[in-house]
Design a protein around this motif. Structure first.
Motif, PDB file in Angstrom:
ATOM      1  N   ALA A  33     -14.161 -22.433  59.912  1.00 33.61           N
ATOM      2  CA  ALA A  33     -13.631 -23.063  61.112  1.00 33.61           C
ATOM      3  C   ALA A  33     -12.141 -22.748  61.189  1.00 33.61           C
ATOM      4  N   SER A  52     -15.344 -24.450  65.467  1.00 28.71           N
ATOM      5  CA  SER A  52     -16.228 -24.217  64.325  1.00 28.71           C
ATOM      6  C   SER A  52     -16.594 -22.737  64.226  1.00 28.71           C
ATOM      7  N   SER A 103     -17.577 -26.033  59.666  1.00 29.31           N
ATOM      8  CA  SER A 103     -17.286 -27.093  60.629  1.00 29.31           C
ATOM      9  C   SER A 103     -15.820 -27.481  60.605  1.00 29.31           C
ATOM     10  N   CYS A 104     -15.314 -27.896  61.748  1.00 32.06           N
ATOM     11  CA  CYS A 104     -13.970 -28.451  61.813  1.00 32.06           C
ATOM     12  C   CYS A 104     -13.955 -29.783  61.072  1.00 32.06           C
TER      13      CYS A 104
END
Length: 128
Positions: A33, A52, A103-104
């Protein structure tokens, strides 16, 4: 050592647009991300956006939402920050950073401590 490079900055008039590409020579960004940050003179670095790895989720700072759009082209190993309707308060050095996750960091996307790799920033100046 992983180094991210932001280009595309410069001087733009209020209401104008810029697109900042972020690349990482010799390093694949596909599974990371990517966050965008900025730092204005005399101010702390602040999170602007995060995208992401699959582009399935994006996060934006309230003051840029609707004006800034993060995107990525994994085939080109490049992440972009499209900035529209720029305002003088957007003037800052802009950075991209990678987090070792697809993922963020959720609501903590703006916490620079969550990111593992950084590079030199690029100046964006919004002025008439």
């Amino acid at each position: 050592q992983v180094q991210l490079v932001v280009s595309g900055g410069g001087l733009v008039q209020p209401g104008g647009s810029l697109t900042l590409p972020c690349v990482a020579p010799g390093f694949t960004l596909d599974y990371y991300a990517i966050g965008w940050f900025r730092q204005a003179p005399g101010q702390e670095r602040e999170g602007v956006s995060c995208i992401s790895s699959s582009s399935s989720s994006e996060w934006y700072k309230g003051s840029v939402e609707g004006r800034f759009t993060a995107s990525r082209d994994n085939a080109k190993n490049t992440v972009y920050l499209q900035m529209n309707d720029l305002k003088p308060e957007d003037t800052a050095v802009y950075y991209c950073a990678a987090v070792t996750s697809v993922s963020c960091p959720g609501i903590y996307y703006g916490d620079s401590r969550r990111y593992d790799y950084w590079g030199q920033g690029n100046q964006v100046t919004v002025s008439s």
